[in-house]
Design a protein around this motif. Structure first.
Motif, PDB file in Angstrom:
ATOM      1  N   LYS A 206     -12.380  -1.004  88.164  1.00 50.32           N
ATOM      2  CA  LYS A 206     -13.256  -0.186  89.009  1.00 50.32           C
ATOM      3  C   LYS A 206     -13.587  -0.869  90.323  1.00 50.32           C
ATOM      4  O   LYS A 206     -14.203  -0.270  91.206  1.00 50.32           O
ATOM      5  CB  LYS A 206     -14.560   0.124  88.264  1.00 50.32           C
ATOM      6  N   GLY A 207     -13.229  -2.171  90.431  1.00 50.65           N
ATOM      7  CA  GLY A 207     -13.519  -2.913  91.647  1.00 50.65           C
ATOM      8  C   GLY A 207     -14.768  -3.761  91.576  1.00 50.65           C
ATOM      9  O   GLY A 207     -15.113  -4.440  92.548  1.00 50.65           O
ATOM     10  N   ASP A 208     -15.475  -3.749  90.430  1.00 52.45           N
ATOM     11  CA  ASP A 208     -16.651  -4.602  90.271  1.00 52.45           C
ATOM     12  C   ASP A 208     -16.218  -6.054  90.111  1.00 52.45           C
ATOM     13  O   ASP A 208     -15.256  -6.355  89.386  1.00 52.45           O
ATOM     14  CB  ASP A 208     -17.473  -4.178  89.046  1.00 52.45           C
ATOM     15  N   VAL A 209     -16.953  -6.952  90.781  1.00 51.96           N
ATOM     16  CA  VAL A 209     -16.579  -8.367  90.825  1.00 51.96           C
ATOM     17  C   VAL A 209     -17.604  -9.204  90.065  1.00 51.96           C
ATOM     18  O   VAL A 209     -18.814  -9.036  90.236  1.00 51.96           O
ATOM     19  CB  VAL A 209     -16.487  -8.863  92.284  1.00 51.96           C
ATOM     20  N   TYR A 210     -17.104 -10.131  89.231  1.00 52.21           N
ATOM     21  CA  TYR A 210     -17.961 -11.010  88.435  1.00 52.21           C
ATOM     22  C   TYR A 210     -17.534 -12.461  88.654  1.00 52.21           C
ATOM     23  O   TYR A 210     -16.382 -12.826  88.392  1.00 52.21           O
ATOM     24  CB  TYR A 210     -17.850 -10.671  86.946  1.00 52.21           C
ATOM     25  N   LEU A 211     -18.441 -13.277  89.142  1.00 59.02           N
ATOM     26  CA  LEU A 211     -18.188 -14.708  89.275  1.00 59.02           C
ATOM     27  C   LEU A 211     -18.536 -15.377  87.958  1.00 59.02           C
ATOM     28  O   LEU A 211     -19.502 -15.001  87.292  1.00 59.02           O
ATOM     29  CB  LEU A 211     -19.028 -15.292  90.406  1.00 59.02           C
ATOM     30  N   ASN A 212     -17.765 -16.398  87.572  1.00 53.08           N
ATOM     31  CA  ASN A 212     -18.028 -17.054  86.293  1.00 53.08           C
ATOM     32  C   ASN A 212     -17.617 -18.520  86.324  1.00 53.08           C
ATOM     33  O   ASN A 212     -16.681 -18.896  87.019  1.00 53.08           O
ATOM     34  CB  ASN A 212     -17.323 -16.320  85.149  1.00 53.08           C
ATOM     35  N   SER A 213     -18.356 -19.330  85.581  1.00 55.53           N
ATOM     36  CA  SER A 213     -18.054 -20.758  85.468  1.00 55.53           C
ATOM     37  C   SER A 213     -18.730 -21.292  84.224  1.00 55.53           C
ATOM     38  O   SER A 213     -19.679 -20.682  83.695  1.00 55.53           O
ATOM     39  CB  SER A 213     -18.553 -21.520  86.699  1.00 55.53           C
ATOM     40  N   GLY A 214     -18.262 -22.439  83.739  1.00 56.86           N
ATOM     41  CA  GLY A 214     -18.889 -23.053  82.571  1.00 56.86           C
ATOM     42  C   GLY A 214     -18.006 -24.089  81.915  1.00 56.86           C
ATOM     43  O   GLY A 214     -16.829 -24.242  82.266  1.00 56.86           O
ATOM     44  N   THR A 215     -18.591 -24.814  80.964  1.00 52.28           N
ATOM     45  CA  THR A 215     -17.876 -25.868  80.236  1.00 52.28           C
ATOM     46  C   THR A 215     -18.157 -25.737  78.746  1.00 52.28           C
ATOM     47  O   THR A 215     -19.307 -25.510  78.341  1.00 52.28           O
ATOM     48  CB  THR A 215     -18.302 -27.264  80.722  1.00 52.28           C
ATOM     49  N   HIS A 216     -17.097 -25.886  77.930  1.00 49.65           N
ATOM     50  CA  HIS A 216     -17.235 -25.785  76.478  1.00 49.65           C
ATOM     51  C   HIS A 216     -16.447 -26.896  75.791  1.00 49.65           C
ATOM     52  O   HIS A 216     -15.501 -27.440  76.352  1.00 49.65           O
ATOM     53  CB  HIS A 216     -16.727 -24.433  75.976  1.00 49.65           C
ATOM     54  N   THR A 217     -16.852 -27.191  74.568  1.00 46.74           N
ATOM     55  CA  THR A 217     -16.141 -28.145  73.718  1.00 46.74           C
ATOM     56  C   THR A 217     -15.316 -27.368  72.705  1.00 46.74           C
ATOM     57  O   THR A 217     -15.829 -26.467  72.030  1.00 46.74           O
ATOM     58  CB  THR A 217     -17.128 -29.063  72.974  1.00 46.74           C
TER      59      THR A 217
END
Length: 270
Positions: A168-179
């Motif tokens: 639809k053109g919606d933008v989502y920024l994402n970041s993170g760290t996992h084990t």
């Protein structure tokens, strides 16, 4: 879509009880779409790590898989060609490559500092004009081997500059760290029996309008190599007014999940 709209309406009613919030606060805080987007983002991250792992083992070690995650229409090349590390591969899905009902196009650039099984090694996955089922995915994943006990392989997975643009053109920024820990298949010569657990970690998803959620591992997230999707585990969702749990199910290999808040469960698909 009807389920998502229902969830939005229900949470909007909750928001109206907080009279101290501005209209802008309410609009941002009650937007549940980052919850749904987060599940899709996690699924794509896992898929891309699996692809990198397959490339590593198919080209570098004796451990093999009977399942193709790249599909016969994807072309894998090494550039530059070398027998020493670092090694960089490109997985080119062209204008559309479908495998296991997932369509990808564009490229993944995957760079190995050493064998992924070696402590201290890194696998870096970068997206190049890359789409999954019509969603554009950008950003970098660094998968670092932090194994301390040989029979319990472990990695950290760090996502930076993640951007997910839906159809639809919606933008989502994402970041993170996992084990990530491997809990099965360590001693065999097949990847197909490998099982991985995300035991801890946090990531954030922010929509372009400012709606932001933080997701923390509540119960270990289970990912079977033989399955394209996360099949078990829970993430705690926190935002200004959103306060619920994403549940990935009881171990079945499917793309279904539920988001539960205030005792009400809302199903979704990844």
């Amino acid at each position: 879509m009807k389920k998502a709209n229902f969830l939005f309406s229900a949470l909007s009613i909750i928001a109206l009880t907080f009279t101290s919030c501005t209209k802008e606060d309410i609009a941002s805080a009650t937007d549940n779409s980052p919850v749904i987007a987060s599940a899709s983002i996690d699924a794509v991250n896992e898929l891309d790590i699996q692809t990198g792992t397959q490339v590593s083992f198919d080209h570098s070690t004796a451990k093999k898989t009977g399942k193709s995650l790249t599909g016969s229409c994807a072309i894998i090349t090494m550039d530059p060609v070398t027998t020493t590390f670092p090694k960089t591969f490109y997985v080119d899905f062209g204008t559309g490559c479908t495998s296991n009902n997932i369509t990808r196009k564009g490229k993944l650039k995957i760079t190995f500092s050493n064998y992924v099984t070696e402590t201290g090694s890194t696998m870096t996955v970068e997206r190049v004009n890359y789409y999954v089922n019509g969603n554009k995915v950008e950003g970098k994943i660094v998968y670092k081997n932090t194994t301390a006990t040989p029979n319990v392989p472990q990695w950290t997975r760090t996502v930076t500059d993640g951007t997910f643009t839906d159809a639809k053109g919606d933008v989502y920024l994402n970041s993170g760290t996992h084990t990530i820990k491997q809990t099965a298949g360590v001693s065999t010569l097949s990847l197909d029996d490998n099982i991985y657990e995300m035991t801890e970690g946090t990531h954030t998803v922010t929509k372009q309008n400012g709606a932001k959620i933080t997701l923390t591992v509540l119960k270990p997230i289970i990912k079977k190599y033989s399955c394209d999707y996360i099949s078990q585990g829970q993430l705690k969702v926190e935002a200004t007014l959103l306060n619920g749990v994403i549940d990935y199910g009881n171990g079945d290999c499917d793309n279904n999940g539920t988001y539960t808040q205030s005792g009400i469960a809302f199903p979704f698909t990844m």
